[in-house]
Enzyme design. Structure first.
Site, PDB file in Angstrom:
ATOM      1  N   VAL A  62       0.853  -1.182   0.000  1.00 24.15           N
ATOM      2  CA  VAL A  62       0.000   0.000   0.000  1.00 24.15           C
ATOM      3  C   VAL A  62       0.894   1.239   0.000  1.00 24.15           C
ATOM      4  CG1 VAL A  62      -1.718   1.329   1.294  1.00 24.15           C
ATOM      5  CG2 VAL A  62      -1.878  -1.166   1.235  1.00 24.15           C
ATOM      6  N   ALA A 107       4.445   4.148   2.908  1.00 26.10           N
ATOM      7  CA  ALA A 107       4.004   2.907   2.283  1.00 26.10           C
ATOM      8  C   ALA A 107       4.195   1.767   3.273  1.00 26.10           C
ATOM      9  CB  ALA A 107       4.810   2.638   1.014  1.00 26.10           C
ATOM     10  N   LYS A 108       3.657   0.637   2.969  1.00 30.60           N
ATOM     11  CA  LYS A 108       3.887  -0.552   3.802  1.00 30.60           C
ATOM     12  C   LYS A 108       3.532  -1.774   2.984  1.00 30.60           C
ATOM     13  CE  LYS A 108       5.082  -1.550   8.094  1.00 30.60           C
ATOM     14  NZ  LYS A 108       6.001  -0.759   8.943  1.00 30.60           N
ATOM     15  N   GLY A 109       4.185  -2.895   3.303  1.00 34.36           N
ATOM     16  CA  GLY A 109       3.863  -4.138   2.616  1.00 34.36           C
ATOM     17  C   GLY A 109       3.682  -5.253   3.620  1.00 34.36           C
ATOM     18  N   ASP A 148      10.566  -5.253   8.654  1.00 34.76           N
ATOM     19  CA  ASP A 148       9.576  -4.988   9.700  1.00 34.76           C
ATOM     20  C   ASP A 148       9.407  -6.313  10.430  1.00 34.76           C
ATOM     21  OD1 ASP A 148       7.503  -2.849  10.602  1.00 34.76           O
ATOM     22  OD2 ASP A 148       6.279  -4.644  10.379  1.00 34.76           O
TER      23      ASP A 148
END
Ligand code: NAD
Length: 418
Positions: A62, A107-109, A148
């Site tokens: 995202v 953003a992040k995944g 992460d």
């Protein structure tokens, strides 16, 4: 925004944004723009297991906002990952990068996999397939990944390799948090914890106090908590309590952190350390200390536990450790909360330094990184603290207002295309 019932982290993220938008008096159109991720990619990630069975995982990337620069944010491997959690974390990254004034969006995944149940070769195949699926939207100028929960520098090395092989040349700036021989930055491992200590010192000084001699309790003894304990002790604070998921320890005279680190390396937990009394996690949260650092999981300070807090300062090493209700209770009780988007931003600051070094193809020294990190953290704290004083806001609201305002200004100054 999601049409299905939203999960708690996304509800919290939207509610924090709504609070900032109200203070800033933005109109509905701008609010909706800030609340809506620019791009979301859902991918299927099939894995051939070591025994040849096929399993399928769901993956997400995202990009919440890219008005100030490329997306930046971690990749999480956890069985509970869903798109709402990834959205919430991506939004948090947008404000965090803006608060410390990095030229990034957020953003992040994530991939919905429990990494502890898979072999290293299986995790490599999952990482490479996920990277390939999201390849069109990532890149050093588009969206830069980092480790992460459930991923580490090895994962970043696989992402770097997959991306580079498909482009035909090595592109180190596509990820940060990579191993040092591949261009990882000095100081990255301890950066979040160093940032936590910098803002704690700044918060104490703002209150006319000092870090030297201050008593500190830390929940979570992982990457953030353990290094923070070590740095606090080196800087002259008294680390009187720590905990992990198995339990905690208390010694009012101060723990010998180096000795404790050796105990944890041998046993895998702080529990059983001889020079302290055992305590549980809820007792740790209620200790009478100068500084409480939640550095484990989200939501630990809620409507129940917040009433018991007797610390003067809560410095959020973890993301989202304090619920909205707890925030109100802590404010009523005069506890100063240094919010996550400021307190734990040291990691993304040094990630930015790593990206800058990759783009320059020039390595900075450890001293340069340390002094630039200290400058960034102290200047971000000063911005937040001045805004809080000027506009009569909590440090959390002030940090959100600064982050949201910087993003909105970038968006408005660029103008709407077409
Ligand atoms: P980690 O997995 O290295 O360590 C987590 C620690 O918390 C471990 O000691 C674990 O035993 C403990 N823990 C887990 N559940 C617990 C519970 N219910 N009660 C008490 N302790 C518990 O993780 P980390 O990288 O140190 O991250 C901790 C927090 O900091 C997370 O919220 C993360 O999102 C946030 N954070 C990390 C970084 C970073 O650079 N690592 C940067 C920004 C924010």
């Amino acid at each position: 925004m999601s049409a299905s019932p939203a999960s708690q982290p996304w509800v919290n993220a939207l509610s924090q944004l709504a609070g900032a938008v109200k203070i800033l008096d933005y109109d509905d159109g701008l609010h909706e723009m800030l609340a809506t991720p620019r791009r979301e990619v859902n991918v299927a990630v099939p894995l051939r297991r070591d025994d040849d069975r096929i399993e399928l995982f769901h993956g997400y990337r995202v990009q919440h906002n890219v008005s100030r620069g490329p997306g930046k944010g971690g990749l999480r491997f956890h069985q509970a990952v869903d798109v709402d959690e990834v959205r919430a974390l991506a939004m948090l990254m947008t404000w965090k990068c803006a608060v410390v004034d990095l030229p990034y969006g957020g953003a992040k995944g994530g991939v919905g996999i429990d990494p502890s149940r898979y072999s290293l070769p299986e995790l490599e195949r999952v990482t490479r397939r996920y990277t390939t699926e999201i390849m069109p939207v990532i890149g050093p100028e588009r969206d830069i990944m980092a480790p992460d929960m459930g991923t580490d520098e090895q994962t970043m090395a696989w992402v770097l390799d997959t991306y580079s092989v498909s482009h035909g040349y090595t592109i180190p700036a596509v990820v940060t948090g990579k191993p040092i021989p591949l261009g990882g930055s000095l100081g990255r491992t301890t950066a979040t914890s160093r940032g936590v200590v910098h803002v704690t010192r700044a918060a104490l000084v703002r209150a006319g106090d000092r870090l030297e001699g201050a008593s500190v309790a830390i929940q979570g003894f992982g990457k953030v908590g353990a290094h923070a304990a070590q740095i606090f002790a080196t800087e002259g604070a008294r680390v009187v309590a720590v905990s992990d998921q198995f339990g905690g320890l208390h010694n009012p005279a101060g723990l010998d952190v180096d000795h404790l680190m050796r105990h944890v390396a041998q046993t895998g937990s702080v529990v059983g350390f001889p020079e302290a009394d055992p305590i549980d996690n809820s007792t740790l949260l209620a200790l009478e200390v100068d500084v409480l650092v939640p550095a484990a999981v989200d939501g630990v300070l809620d409507a129940d536990t917040a009433h018991a807090v007797r610390a003067r300062f809560v410095v959020e090493g973890a993301n989202g450790p304090t619920t909205g209700e707890a925030d109100v209770i802590l404010a009523e009780r005069g506890v100063v909360v240094v919010p996550d988007i400021l307190a734990n931003a040291g990691g993304v600051v040094v990630s930015y330094f790593e990206w800058a070094q990759a783009n320059q193809a020039y390595r900075w020294t450890g001293d340069e990184i340390e002094s630039r990190l200290a400058d960034r953290m102290h200047s971000a704290f000063a911005d937040v603290s001045e805004t809080a004083a000027r506009e009569s806001l909590s440090l959390r609201d002030a940090a959100l207002v600064i982050g949201v305002r910087r993003v909105a200004e970038a968006h408005q100054t660029r103008g709407l295309y077409p």
